[in-house]
Scaffold this active site. Sequence first.
Site, PDB file in Angstrom:
ATOM      1  N   LYS A  87      -0.768  -6.049  -9.819  1.00  0.00           N
ATOM      2  CA  LYS A  87      -2.067  -5.944  -8.798  1.00  0.00           C
ATOM      3  C   LYS A  87      -1.545  -4.986  -7.633  1.00  0.00           C
ATOM      4  O   LYS A  87      -0.704  -5.189  -6.986  1.00  0.00           O
ATOM      5  CB  LYS A  87      -2.130  -7.266  -8.132  1.00  0.00           C
ATOM      6  CG  LYS A  87      -3.317  -7.413  -7.258  1.00  0.00           C
ATOM      7  CD  LYS A  87      -3.512  -8.464  -6.120  1.00  0.00           C
ATOM      8  CE  LYS A  87      -2.823  -8.138  -4.903  1.00  0.00           C
ATOM      9  NZ  LYS A  87      -3.303  -7.029  -4.281  1.00  0.00           N
ATOM     10  N   PHE A 121       0.820  -1.196  -0.043  1.00  0.00           N
ATOM     11  CA  PHE A 121      -0.026   0.071  -0.063  1.00  0.00           C
ATOM     12  C   PHE A 121       0.917   1.228   0.154  1.00  0.00           C
ATOM     13  O   PHE A 121       0.349   2.365  -0.370  1.00  0.00           O
ATOM     14  CB  PHE A 121      -0.964   0.043   1.291  1.00  0.00           C
ATOM     15  CG  PHE A 121      -0.378   0.547   2.514  1.00  0.00           C
ATOM     16  CD1 PHE A 121       0.044   1.526   2.910  1.00  0.00           C
ATOM     17  CD2 PHE A 121       0.226  -0.652   3.284  1.00  0.00           C
ATOM     18  CE1 PHE A 121       0.440   2.063   4.014  1.00  0.00           C
ATOM     19  CE2 PHE A 121       0.788  -0.289   4.603  1.00  0.00           C
ATOM     20  CZ  PHE A 121       0.968   1.213   4.812  1.00  0.00           C
ATOM     21  N   SER A 158       5.483  -7.181   2.768  1.00  0.00           N
ATOM     22  CA  SER A 158       5.964  -7.603   4.076  1.00  0.00           C
ATOM     23  C   SER A 158       6.729  -9.019   3.985  1.00  0.00           C
ATOM     24  O   SER A 158       6.349 -10.018   2.931  1.00  0.00           O
ATOM     25  CB  SER A 158       4.914  -8.015   5.048  1.00  0.00           C
ATOM     26  OG  SER A 158       3.813  -8.750   4.495  1.00  0.00           O
ATOM     27  N   GLU A 197       8.489  -5.376  13.021  1.00  0.00           N
ATOM     28  CA  GLU A 197       8.237  -4.120  12.261  1.00  0.00           C
ATOM     29  C   GLU A 197       6.768  -3.513  12.747  1.00  0.00           C
ATOM     30  O   GLU A 197       5.753  -4.190  12.457  1.00  0.00           O
ATOM     31  CB  GLU A 197       8.040  -4.785  10.732  1.00  0.00           C
ATOM     32  CG  GLU A 197       7.898  -3.679   9.595  1.00  0.00           C
ATOM     33  CD  GLU A 197       7.761  -3.911   8.324  1.00  0.00           C
ATOM     34  OE1 GLU A 197       7.344  -5.047   8.059  1.00  0.00           O
ATOM     35  OE2 GLU A 197       8.305  -3.080   7.354  1.00  0.00           O
ATOM     36  N   CYS A 224       9.611   1.593   4.060  1.00  0.00           N
ATOM     37  CA  CYS A 224      10.562   0.371   4.270  1.00  0.00           C
ATOM     38  C   CYS A 224      11.812   0.875   4.529  1.00  0.00           C
ATOM     39  O   CYS A 224      12.858  -0.045   5.154  1.00  0.00           O
ATOM     40  CB  CYS A 224      10.647  -0.696   2.953  1.00  0.00           C
ATOM     41  SG  CYS A 224      11.356   0.377   1.593  1.00  0.00           S
TER      42      CYS A 224
HETATM   43  P1  NAD Z   1       1.692  -7.014   2.502  1.00  0.00           P
HETATM   44  O1  NAD Z   1       2.562  -7.769   2.447  1.00  0.00           O
HETATM   45  O2  NAD Z   1       0.479  -7.049   3.481  1.00  0.00           O
HETATM   46  O3  NAD Z   1       0.804  -6.937   1.163  1.00  0.00           O
HETATM   47  C1  NAD Z   1       1.646  -6.527  -0.017  1.00  0.00           C
HETATM   48  C2  NAD Z   1       0.611  -7.109  -1.267  1.00  0.00           C
HETATM   49  O4  NAD Z   1       0.916  -8.694  -1.008  1.00  0.00           O
HETATM   50  C3  NAD Z   1      -0.577  -6.652  -1.421  1.00  0.00           C
HETATM   51  O5  NAD Z   1      -0.789  -6.210  -2.698  1.00  0.00           O
HETATM   52  C4  NAD Z   1      -1.579  -7.710  -0.809  1.00  0.00           C
HETATM   53  O6  NAD Z   1      -2.633  -8.052  -1.491  1.00  0.00           O
HETATM   54  C5  NAD Z   1      -0.549  -9.169  -1.012  1.00  0.00           C
HETATM   55  N1  NAD Z   1      -0.682 -10.202  -0.351  1.00  0.00           N
HETATM   56  C6  NAD Z   1      -0.814 -10.096   0.880  1.00  0.00           C
HETATM   57  N2  NAD Z   1      -0.869 -11.514   1.472  1.00  0.00           N
HETATM   58  C7  NAD Z   1      -0.764 -12.149   0.365  1.00  0.00           C
HETATM   59  C8  NAD Z   1      -0.294 -13.757   0.493  1.00  0.00           C
HETATM   60  N3  NAD Z   1      -0.478 -14.337   1.333  1.00  0.00           N
HETATM   61  N4  NAD Z   1      -0.129 -13.980  -1.043  1.00  0.00           N
HETATM   62  C9  NAD Z   1      -0.065 -13.278  -1.905  1.00  0.00           C
HETATM   63  N5  NAD Z   1      -0.129 -11.904  -2.068  1.00  0.00           N
HETATM   64  C10 NAD Z   1      -0.336 -11.509  -0.623  1.00  0.00           C
HETATM   65  O7  NAD Z   1       2.407  -5.578   2.908  1.00  0.00           O
HETATM   66  P2  NAD Z   1       1.581  -4.105   2.890  1.00  0.00           P
HETATM   67  O8  NAD Z   1       0.934  -3.890   4.268  1.00  0.00           O
HETATM   68  O9  NAD Z   1       0.656  -3.651   1.729  1.00  0.00           O
HETATM   69  O10 NAD Z   1       2.833  -3.082   2.950  1.00  0.00           O
HETATM   70  C11 NAD Z   1       3.598  -2.729   3.904  1.00  0.00           C
HETATM   71  C12 NAD Z   1       4.874  -3.804   3.966  1.00  0.00           C
HETATM   72  O11 NAD Z   1       5.509  -3.780   2.662  1.00  0.00           O
HETATM   73  C13 NAD Z   1       5.773  -3.686   5.053  1.00  0.00           C
HETATM   74  O12 NAD Z   1       6.218  -4.870   5.430  1.00  0.00           O
HETATM   75  C14 NAD Z   1       6.970  -3.045   4.219  1.00  0.00           C
HETATM   76  O13 NAD Z   1       8.226  -2.831   5.140  1.00  0.00           O
HETATM   77  C15 NAD Z   1       7.089  -3.658   2.984  1.00  0.00           C
HETATM   78  N6  NAD Z   1       7.798  -2.745   1.990  1.00  0.00           N
HETATM   79  C16 NAD Z   1       9.042  -3.217   1.889  1.00  0.00           C
HETATM   80  C17 NAD Z   1       9.720  -2.402   0.866  1.00  0.00           C
HETATM   81  C18 NAD Z   1      11.079  -2.657   0.616  1.00  0.00           C
HETATM   82  O14 NAD Z   1      11.687  -2.091  -0.528  1.00  0.00           O
HETATM   83  N7  NAD Z   1      11.558  -3.842   1.016  1.00  0.00           N
HETATM   84  C19 NAD Z   1       9.109  -1.199   0.202  1.00  0.00           C
HETATM   85  C20 NAD Z   1       7.873  -0.920   0.479  1.00  0.00           C
HETATM   86  C21 NAD Z   1       6.966  -1.602   1.578  1.00  0.00           C
END
Ligand code: NAD
Length: 517
Positions: A178, A154, A231, A388, A286
């Site tokens: 997506k 997000f 995540s 986190e 992040c």
């Molecule tokens: P999230 O992992 O909950 O969701 C990310 C995406 O994955 C969404 O589009 C979601 O619909 C999908 N998703 C969720 N669970 C899934 C599953 N089991 N199987 C397949 N797809 C799934 O993350 P969020 O809350 O949207 O974003 C925040 C997270 O992203 C934090 O942990 C942050 O550190 C990380 N992030 C990392 C970076 C980086 O560069 N490493 C950059 C931005 C955000």
Amino acid sequence: MSATQNITIRDYVNGEWVDAADSPTAALFNPSTGQQIGVVPLGDEKSSRAASKAAADAFISWKETPLPKRMNYIFALHSAMVEHKEMLAQAIALDQAKHISEARGEVQRVIEIVQMACTIPALIQGETIPQIANNISGKIIKAPLGVFCGVAPFNFPALVFGWFIPFAIGTGNTFVYKPSTESPLFMQKMVQLFEQIELPAGVVNIVHGDREVVEAWYDDENVAGVCLVGSSPTAKAIAAGCGTNGKKTMLLGGAKNFLAVMEDAPMQELIDNLVISGYGSAGQRCLAISNIACVNEAYDELIERLLEASKAVTLGDATDPDVFMGPVISAAAKARIENYIEIGLAEGATLLLDGRNPSLKAENADGYFIGPTIFTDVTPDMRIAKEEIFGPVLSIMKVGCIDGALRMIKNHPMGNGACIFTQNAYYIEKFINNADVGMVGVNVGVCAPHPYMPFGGIKDSLVGNNKVQGKEGIDFFTQNKVATIRVVEPTGSGAKQGETKVSGQESDNSVRSCVAS
Ligand code: NAD
């Protein structure tokens, strides 16, 4: 829901909006007000596979499109994004509620990433080794692989688009994206730009929904690979699903970043940077600083000045240019962060500044706000230091020297970024060489590498080896396809039929062994 904010998000497949009338939907909120502003379709296996099929069909002609023509679309995309950058930033400030100044920053950064993608022709040139054996040459071409699918978090709807799509399509692949159901508006606006540049149908497709959409790609024969920024548990789930099905992956996970404060830290720069990196995007970055390891000599001054600067941080609507910080993404995120504050208290940390229940304008009273929060007396084994939190919460720990800070960083399961503030060249070198992370910052608060360089962590912050952007981010979307070529002299040019005329007949054995292997 007001009439001006009755937003209907839709899938975009094969160059057309898809009417998802019979699909279930999720509510889309403005986190600054807590008001519903629209609906997002929750796709399923069917919508997911319809999009990958459209991308697979488009791949047939897209990969044959001459490289200069393909690159013209990337140049045009860059120009269109520059032209419409304010529209794109406003979209991010509305549904993700990233403060408008930072939303503009994100769009500017993604424009720079698209610029980087314009270097693709120079970076995907292959190699040829002539005369590997007599009349045999070896040739490597950087070939596209087909359809890639991307999954976004997000918190960076634009940046993640940039890390995936321009590189994937510039190298000749097609794409299904997506977005997060919590911040889909940026991609909805991007469709206007795809149509403006007349991107061929099916080259970029957008499908909305949650994990069901992603899971459908694991054994989808049309899909070559899946990329995620999200995540760590999500990254691991996708790695498992794709791994058993032989799909290529590029999976960036979660983060918990350290800041090491040395006794000679330039304190004013440190505080200015810490406010931005700790509380910018309400801590939902992040590369946000979350843990601070401070040497004893700098501790009192750090605490005093950080507390003063943190109290001066203003909160309000993400579109209000006069405030510093917007809300967190959702009511659930707010509750999670507040729960971590309770956990910190129960673990025995000292709550120096409590960001719960900040004062706000009446129109933002139902928004998801948490102000700057500071814990002191934190130890590395506490959950607030290990997990986190993804909110504007800082945990401060005392260390005796740089080795104490490096040890904490090494022992942490995540390894995205770490920064140091110091003027000492010895500390700088030692930190760069020994901080157990993927990205290091020296006297900067957010150690985000420029798009010309790779971006990504290690340990739980990166599942697999592939980082985004830079040359590495381009390579991911190609395979090194190798051709072994024996040139056979055409009949009628002197050789007897069925016989290859090899110059230097004495090396015929090496030809045979090369072909046999
Ligand atoms: P999230 O992992 O909950 O969701 C990310 C995406 O994955 C969404 O589009 C979601 O619909 C999908 N998703 C969720 N669970 C899934 C599953 N089991 N199987 C397949 N797809 C799934 O993350 P969020 O809350 O949207 O974003 C925040 C997270 O992203 C934090 O942990 C942050 O550190 C990380 N992030 C990392 C970076 C980086 O560069 N490493 C950059 C931005 C955000």
